[in-house]
Structures are given as C-alpha cells and as structure tokens.
Design a protein around this motif. Structure first.
Motif, mmCIF file in Angstrom:
data_model
loop_
_atom_site.group_PDB
_atom_site.id
_atom_site.type_symbol
_atom_site.label_atom_id
_atom_site.label_comp_id
_atom_site.label_asym_id
_atom_site.label_seq_id
_atom_site.Cartn_x
_atom_site.Cartn_y
_atom_site.Cartn_z
ATOM 1 N N PRO A 182 0.828 -1.214 0.000
ATOM 2 C CA PRO A 182 0.000 0.000 0.000
ATOM 3 C C PRO A 182 0.860 1.261 0.000
ATOM 4 C CG PRO A 182 -0.767 -1.562 1.667
ATOM 5 C CD PRO A 182 0.554 -2.061 1.186
ATOM 6 N N GLY A 183 0.453 2.251 -0.775
ATOM 7 C CA GLY A 183 1.157 3.520 -0.803
ATOM 8 C C GLY A 183 2.310 3.584 -1.776
ATOM 9 N N ILE A 184 2.554 2.489 -2.528
ATOM 10 C CA ILE A 184 3.664 2.433 -3.482
ATOM 11 C C ILE A 184 3.112 2.071 -4.858
ATOM 12 C CG2 ILE A 184 5.780 1.200 -4.113
ATOM 13 C CD1 ILE A 184 6.366 0.855 -1.170
ATOM 14 N N THR A 185 3.602 2.744 -5.897
ATOM 15 C CA THR A 185 3.202 2.434 -7.268
ATOM 16 C C THR A 185 4.125 1.352 -7.818
ATOM 17 O OG1 THR A 185 2.452 4.711 -7.610
ATOM 18 C CG2 THR A 185 2.798 3.361 -9.570
ATOM 19 N N GLN A 186 3.557 0.196 -8.165
ATOM 20 C CA GLN A 186 4.348 -0.947 -8.612
ATOM 21 C C GLN A 186 3.986 -1.320 -10.045
ATOM 22 O OE1 GLN A 186 3.050 -2.912 -4.695
ATOM 23 N NE2 GLN A 186 4.959 -4.005 -5.163
ATOM 24 N N THR A 187 4.997 -1.555 -10.862
ATOM 25 C CA THR A 187 4.813 -1.930 -12.266
ATOM 26 C C THR A 187 5.503 -3.250 -12.522
ATOM 27 O OG1 THR A 187 4.795 0.412 -12.915
ATOM 28 C CG2 THR A 187 5.127 -1.215 -14.663
ATOM 29 N N GLN A 188 4.795 -4.157 -13.188
ATOM 30 C CA GLN A 188 5.371 -5.467 -13.510
ATOM 31 C C GLN A 188 5.845 -5.488 -14.953
ATOM 32 O OE1 GLN A 188 3.720 -9.004 -11.800
ATOM 33 N NE2 GLN A 188 3.787 -10.104 -13.738
ATOM 34 N N VAL A 189 7.036 -6.018 -15.157
ATOM 35 C CA VAL A 189 7.595 -6.163 -16.500
ATOM 36 C C VAL A 189 6.750 -7.136 -17.313
ATOM 37 C CG1 VAL A 189 9.567 -7.093 -17.774
ATOM 38 C CG2 VAL A 189 9.952 -5.567 -15.849
ATOM 39 N N ALA A 193 4.478 -7.508 -24.120
ATOM 40 C CA ALA A 193 3.841 -6.228 -24.413
ATOM 41 C C ALA A 193 4.857 -5.103 -24.603
ATOM 42 C CB ALA A 193 2.872 -5.865 -23.296
ATOM 43 N N GLY A 194 6.150 -5.436 -24.539
ATOM 44 C CA GLY A 194 7.186 -4.430 -24.709
ATOM 45 C C GLY A 194 7.528 -3.655 -23.455
ATOM 46 N N LEU A 195 6.987 -4.092 -22.294
ATOM 47 C CA LEU A 195 7.292 -3.427 -21.026
ATOM 48 C C LEU A 195 8.546 -4.049 -20.432
ATOM 49 C CD1 LEU A 195 3.813 -2.950 -19.303
ATOM 50 C CD2 LEU A 195 5.285 -1.188 -20.257
ATOM 51 N N THR A 196 9.700 -3.598 -20.878
ATOM 52 C CA THR A 196 10.970 -4.092 -20.372
ATOM 53 C C THR A 196 11.447 -3.202 -19.231
ATOM 54 O OG1 THR A 196 12.202 -2.736 -21.941
ATOM 55 C CG2 THR A 196 11.576 -4.966 -22.662
ATOM 56 N N PHE A 197 12.462 -3.655 -18.506
ATOM 57 C CA PHE A 197 13.021 -2.859 -17.422
ATOM 58 C C PHE A 197 13.448 -1.466 -17.904
ATOM 59 C CE2 PHE A 197 13.552 -6.797 -14.867
ATOM 60 C CZ PHE A 197 13.118 -6.313 -13.646
ATOM 61 N N PRO A 198 14.238 -1.349 -18.987
ATOM 62 C CA PRO A 198 14.656 -0.014 -19.423
ATOM 63 C C PRO A 198 13.479 0.889 -19.801
ATOM 64 C CG PRO A 198 16.056 -1.687 -20.419
ATOM 65 C CD PRO A 198 14.912 -2.404 -19.766
ATOM 66 N N ARG A 199 12.499 0.337 -20.502
ATOM 67 C CA ARG A 199 11.373 1.160 -20.948
ATOM 68 C C ARG A 199 10.556 1.682 -19.762
ATOM 69 N NH1 ARG A 199 6.782 -0.471 -25.515
ATOM 70 N NH2 ARG A 199 5.690 1.543 -25.483
ATOM 71 N N VAL A 200 10.286 0.789 -18.802
ATOM 72 C CA VAL A 200 9.514 1.219 -17.631
ATOM 73 C C VAL A 200 10.318 2.213 -16.804
ATOM 74 C CG1 VAL A 200 8.395 0.453 -15.498
ATOM 75 C CG2 VAL A 200 8.194 -0.932 -17.565
ATOM 76 N N LEU A 201 11.623 1.974 -16.669
ATOM 77 C CA LEU A 201 12.469 2.889 -15.896
ATOM 78 C C LEU A 201 12.449 4.301 -16.481
ATOM 79 C CD1 LEU A 201 15.750 1.045 -14.810
ATOM 80 C CD2 LEU A 201 14.219 2.393 -13.387
ATOM 81 N N ARG A 202 12.547 4.398 -17.800
ATOM 82 C CA ARG A 202 12.503 5.725 -18.426
ATOM 83 C C ARG A 202 11.172 6.405 -18.161
ATOM 84 N NH1 ARG A 202 15.264 2.883 -22.674
ATOM 85 N NH2 ARG A 202 17.426 3.588 -22.838
#
Length: 439
Positions: A182-189, A193-202
């Motif tokens: 709770p209280g943290i925005t979390q994104t899963q790779v 779908a093209g959601l790689t670590f570098p893309r999400v980090l940017r």
C-alpha cells in the motif's frame, strides 16, 4: 484421494514446514516426484501416480493452458484451501518441458513477511548504524546481491517499509511483483507487451519519483539508467546476482558501467546468504575445538545441536541470514576510479569498514544462531571471507613481532592502486555530490 485434495495438502504441508519451494518432477510410468525445499535443502516427500493429472491441476490453478506443454510457462496462484485457506499465501508457478513431461516448481510467497524491518532480517547493531543513514539519503544506489533465494527482494521491501511515508513518491519496476505494498506504485515487466526494465524505468523517471526500486539489474541498459537516476537526485534500490559485495563492482564494470559512475553513484552493497539455524530446543554451549580457535582468534564458547524430535533429529530448525556489508568509503571510491583489481578492492574494503560474511557469520555463531560448520560452508571460497577481524588481528600480531608499525586503517588509509585513468570529458569529480535537478 483426489488430485485436487493432494495438491492442497502438499501446499498446506509446505507452508507449515516453512518450505520456500515445491518441486513436481516427472518420474517413470507417469509418476511425479514431490520435493520441498526446507531450510535450503530439497527433501523428497513422496512419489505419486497420475503425474499428468497433477501437473494439469497445477496449471489450471494458475490459469494456464493445460494443452501447452512445449514451452516454459509462468503463472500465479492465490491459494485458498477447502478449510478456509492460508491468509497471505501466494504461489508463483513455473513450468519447464523436460524428458518425461514437464517439471513444475511452486515458489511460496508469504506476504506476512511484508511488514518485516531491517532488525527482523538479522542486521546487527553495527550494520544498522551504518546502513540506516544511507537508506534515509535522498540520492544514491543501494544494492543487495547474492544467489537466487537468498532473501534479496525481502530485504528491499524491508527498506521500503522503513522509508514509506505519504510525503515521498516510491515507484517500482519488478519481474514479477511479489508483494502488493500500500502507498507504493508498482509496475510489472511484461516482455510480450514491450514493457521491459529499461522502458519502464525511463517512464518512471518522468513521474517525479523520490525512490525507485528496480527488481534486478540484468543488463547494461538497465544498469546505466539506474546509475544515472542515482546520480541525478533519486534513491535507487536494486538487486544483482554476484558472489560477494566486492564482485558487484566488477560485475557493473563488466556490464559497461564506467568506473567513475560506479564510484560516484554507489553508496553500499549488501551480500546475503541463508545459514541453517540451530534448533533452540536442543542446542547447547560447548568449548570450541582448536581449529575454530585458530580460524577465529577467539576461544569463546560456540553452540552445537544434537538433534531432537522438534528438528527431526537434524539439529537445525529454520534459517538465519548471514550478511556482508560494503560501504562506499572515499578510499574505495578512489580505488574503483583508478581501476584497481578485485583483490586490491577487497583489501581496501577490509581496511575501511567492510563487515564480511565471515565477521557476521562468526557473530551469529557466538550468539548461538548457527554453527561453525554453516559459517564455513557459506564463506569458503568467497572473496572477503577471511578479511575480517581474525585476519586483521593475525596481520597486526605478525607485524608487531617484526617490529613494524601496524597498517594504516580507517578513512585516511591510502590504498595501493593502479594510476587513475583520465576522467572522461564532462565527468563529475568523485567527491562532488550531485545536484538534484529542478522540478
């Protein structure tokens, strides 16, 4: 007994035993062997028939295609037994095709660990005193390293628990997201779908983050973005697969991260292992044998466990972490910047504040948490294992006997390194802290 009931009982049993994983392996004549990893060791539970039905049941629970058997698959299970379920128990499922069918491994994720603090994780007072100010810092890169299953992710979440408050923006990129905080925005790779670590980090860097958690640094691009974020006004937490803390620097250089950037951004490295914990019911204090005295430089009592019914006659019950703490001191920064070899980096680190696996393991051995055999097993062959208090005492004794002055130590120590490489044009000086960009 139905397959559904058997699978539920295995999961219930694994949770009660404190297992971290359950392995389902194809055997002869469509049988499946069930093994559980308890206290770091795999233990065979039973071999049952109708192996394909067991594998199919697990895939159905994870929402996977039962007919897809030729490629590895990943899924998640929110476990709920017929008796009301186990609160906070999630399962991560992984399949892999092999001879005889498919192997399935279930990773048990106990969300009750979500509220753990650094003290709960086994940090000593000295380590906490040095590490907590780094966690409270607004910038820098903090890394937790070690093999798979050594508790790196759990440690990072404990750090988040320490700093999570409404006035700061914490965002994560993970593969997969193991705990819902709770209280943290979390994104899963999601590679498909093209959601790689570098893309999400940017993308995260454009969302005004104060703290960024990167599940793992796996490649040059991810490492480069993480280091740049740490240099430009963000606190970055991440993990890396290396054998020891000093090896982390070597690994980052191997990834293509410039040494000056590593020295500039990195604040500390914690290397982790799990040691089997002595059974509290049958352990007893004993005088150390001569080899232990020679290796530790102390004749303090240690503990042995003979084995009892509570620990299944094994002498061990549960696990306790053994930690190596490497602070980024000025002498170590200069050594990294100058391109020092791993051996030289290890010597500089040992002289300027590193708490080695050996030091922490011996402290927990004397406290009765684990055995000398476990400490030796976990530290043998790792750089820095013998660069702690025992080795420093031995070196001091040898120098004193020869009439030579003791080696210089502490922040003012001058490491012997290769000549410093020329700093690339525009590179910041190591000792100059970065300015947080205006928002």
């Amino acid at each position: 007994m139905s397959v559904e009931l058997m699978v539920n009982q295995w999961i219930e049993s694994a949770h009660e035993r404190g297992a971290s994983d359950i392995h389902f392996e194809p055997d002869k004549d469509d049988k499946v062997r069930v093994r559980m990893r308890v206290d770091g060791d795999l233990r065979t539970i039973e071999v049952v028939p109708d192996g394909r039905k067991v594998i199919a049941r697990l895939k159905v629970m994870a929402g996977l295609d039962v007919n897809e058997r030729g490629v590895p698959l990943d899924g998640r299970i929110k476990f709920s037994s017929s008796g009301g379920g186990r609160s906070g128990l999630d399962l991560r499922l992984s399949t892999n095709p092999c001879l005889g069918g498919e192997k399935v491994v279930l990773r048990l994720i106990d969300s009750s660990k979500l509220g753990m603090t650094l003290e709960d994780l086994g940090f000593t007072k000295a380590m906490l005193a040095a590490y907590k100010p780094l966690v409270a810092s607004p910038t820098g890169l903090l890394l937790h390293v070690g093999p798979t299953g050594s508790g790196k992710t759990t440690s990072l979440y404990a750090v988040l628990n320490t700093i999570n408050r409404p006035e700061i923006n914490i965002q994560t990129v993970e593969d997969p997201v193991e705990y819902d905080v709770p209280g943290i925005t979390q994104t899963q790779v999601n590679h498909e779908a093209g959601l790689t670590f570098p893309r999400v980090l940017r993308a995260l860097l454009r969302q005004d983050p104060d703290v960024i958690l990167v599940g793992e640094i796996r490649d040059h691009e991810t490492g480069e973005i993480a280091v740049e974020a740490a240099m430009t006004g963000h606190l970055v937490l991440s993990t890396l697969h290396t054998n020891d803390a000093v090896g982390t620097v070597v690994r980052l250089v191997d990834m293509g991260i410039p040494p000056y950037a590593i020295a500039y951004a990195l604040r500390s490295v914690i290397s982790q292992r799990f040691a089997r914990k002595l059974c509290e019911r049958c352990r007893r204090s004993v005088q150390p044998p001569e080899p232990v005295i020679q290796m530790t430089g102390s004749n303090r009592p240690i503990y042995k466990a003979e084995g009892c019914k509570s620990c299944s006659r094994d002498g061990y019950d549960g696990r306790t972490p053994i930690l190596e703490f490497l602070p980024m001191t000025e002498p170590l920064k200069r050594a990294i910047y100058g391109g020092a070899t791993p051996d030289v980096l290890g010597e500089v680190a040992a002289r300027t504040g590193m708490i080695s696996l050996w030091d922490d393991g011996c402290a927990k051995m004397w406290a009765g948490l684990t055995s000398f055999e476990e400490v030796l097993r976990l530290t043998k062959g790792h750089r820095g294992a013998q660069t702690g208090a025992a080795r420093r005492r031995a070196e001091h004794t040898a120098r004193h006997a020869q009439g030579a002055p003791p080696p210089q130590a502490g922040p003012g120590a001058r490491p012997v390194v290769r000549p410093a490489a020329a700093r690339p044009p525009g590179a910041p000086a190591v000792s100059q802290p970065p300015r947080k960009p205006a928002r």
